[in-house]
Design an enzyme around this catalytic site. Structure first.
Site, PDB file in Angstrom:
ATOM      1  N   VAL A 126       0.819  -1.215   0.000  1.00  0.00           N
ATOM      2  CA  VAL A 126       0.000   0.000   0.000  1.00  0.00           C
ATOM      3  C   VAL A 126       0.853   1.266   0.000  1.00  0.00           C
ATOM      4  CG1 VAL A 126      -1.899  -1.188   1.159  1.00  0.00           C
ATOM      5  CG2 VAL A 126      -0.280   0.127   2.528  1.00  0.00           C
ATOM      6  N   GLU A 127       2.070   1.177   0.538  1.00  0.00           N
ATOM      7  CA  GLU A 127       2.914   2.366   0.575  1.00  0.00           C
ATOM      8  C   GLU A 127       3.512   2.702  -0.783  1.00  0.00           C
ATOM      9  OE1 GLU A 127       3.259   4.505   2.929  1.00  0.00           O
ATOM     10  OE2 GLU A 127       2.096   3.415   4.405  1.00  0.00           O
ATOM     11  N   THR A 128       4.070   1.695  -1.460  1.00  0.00           N
ATOM     12  CA  THR A 128       4.806   1.991  -2.697  1.00  0.00           C
ATOM     13  C   THR A 128       4.565   0.965  -3.798  1.00  0.00           C
ATOM     14  OG1 THR A 128       6.761   0.814  -1.842  1.00  0.00           O
ATOM     15  CG2 THR A 128       6.646   3.202  -1.463  1.00  0.00           C
TER      16      THR A 128
END
Length: 325
Positions: A126-128
């Protein structure tokens, strides 16, 4: 971890636009600001060479200011955020593939930090997008712009000074030090102060490289969770069916009860079956802007939210992690 919220959650980072500050004296004021930062950094031990490399040609970026003032959080419903952004089929499929591909590395990280590989992969996703989108802004430019602009000057000045120390430590070059418009860096999207506290050199090359070393990046996420109190072997939570007559608007989300007690009160698993006959404590958790879905959250959900505080983020990461392994 926060003030990072603006750049997390799997929303694609925007490429940096050319700098444009609509005031004739803006650059002069910016140069004076940089001189102050330079002096403070030198007193803190940052080398003159690092400061020269970091600040040469640096200009304020108007796009960073625009994005900081126009944070578009909170407009999606829980269901849209869950299904379109976070737990969509593409992310699930890519997460399962990455989980399988890096199983040995993840097992080694779990052995050291005692954190579930499933939540590590979920955060990474979800971050990157599993390292595929770490942000296109120069971290120095973004942090200097935000520290100079003034809305959250104290916070971003601390992050700018920390970023200079990261550079001075030789962990990354200024050109490679890219991230979000708010200065979150690398595959875990750590702010520089979090890098200093949480980033680890898991591959043993002498650098904490959260940009290009998958081992360092994933182990750094695990270290963050370990230091935040992750309890090995415990679930994060679960979606539940409330009993008949349950009033979601009057629900008490502050009290904790054992799963056994929630079951006695009429709460059931999402498939209608009984909850585990367990003394593990849980609290009611209600998504923001939701349409009625109800969760029971355990301690580890609170740990996920220490990485990024919004309740919808924590729930979505938990749900996504359940799809791996």
């Amino acid at each position: 971890m926060l003030a990072r919220r603006t750049i997390l959650g799997g929303v694609a980072a925007l490429a940096a636009a050319p700098a444009f500050i609509p005031h004739a004296q803006a650059q002069g004021g910016f140069d004076a600001f940089l001189e102050g930062v330079r002096a403070e950094a030198r007193r803190g031990g940052v080398s003159a060479g690092t400061l020269q490399r970091a600040f040469t040609g640096l200009r304020p970026n108007q796009r960073v200011i625009e994005l900081d003032r126009r944070q578009a959080e909170g407009f999606l419903t829980w269901e849209e955020y869950r299904d379109r952004i976070m737990v969509n089929p593409t992310r699930v499929q890519n997460g399962q593939r990455n989980y399988a591909e890096y199983r040995s590395l993840l097992q080694a990280i779990e052995g050291r930090f005692r954190v579930s590989p499933r939540v590590i992969v979920a955060i990474w996703g979800v971050e990157t997008n599993f390292g595929g989108n770490t942000g296109g802004f120069g971290v120095m430019e973004a942090l200097a712009t935000l520290a100079w602009e003034g809305r959250r000057a104290e916070f971003f000045r601390k992050e700018l000074l920390a970023a200079l120390r990261v550079l001075d430590g030789g962990h990354v070059s200024p050109a490679r030090m890219t991230g979000s418009w708010a200065g979150a860096m690398g595959q875990p999207q750590f702010m520089p102060t979090n890098f200093e506290r949480m980033a680890v050199d898991f591959d043993g090359d002498g650098r904490r490289d959260i940009w290009d070393s998958r081992a360092d990046a994933l182990a750094s996420i695990a270290h963050y969770f370990q230091k935040s109190g992750w309890r090995e072997g415990e679930p994060w939570g679960r979606a539940v069916r409330p009993p008949a007559g349950f009033n979601i608007d009057a629900a008490d989300t502050g009290g904790k009860r054992s799963l056994r007690d929630w079951n006695r009160l009429g709460f059931r698993a999402e498939d209608g079956g009984p909850l585990p006959a367990s003394e593990l404590e849980a609290a009611l958790v209600l998504p923001n802007r939701g349409s009625g879905q109800v969760f029971l959250g355990h301690h580890n959900l609170r740990v996920i939210r220490r990485y990024n505080s919004p309740v919808n983020y924590g729930l979505a990461v938990g749900l996504l992690s359940d799809r791996f392994g």
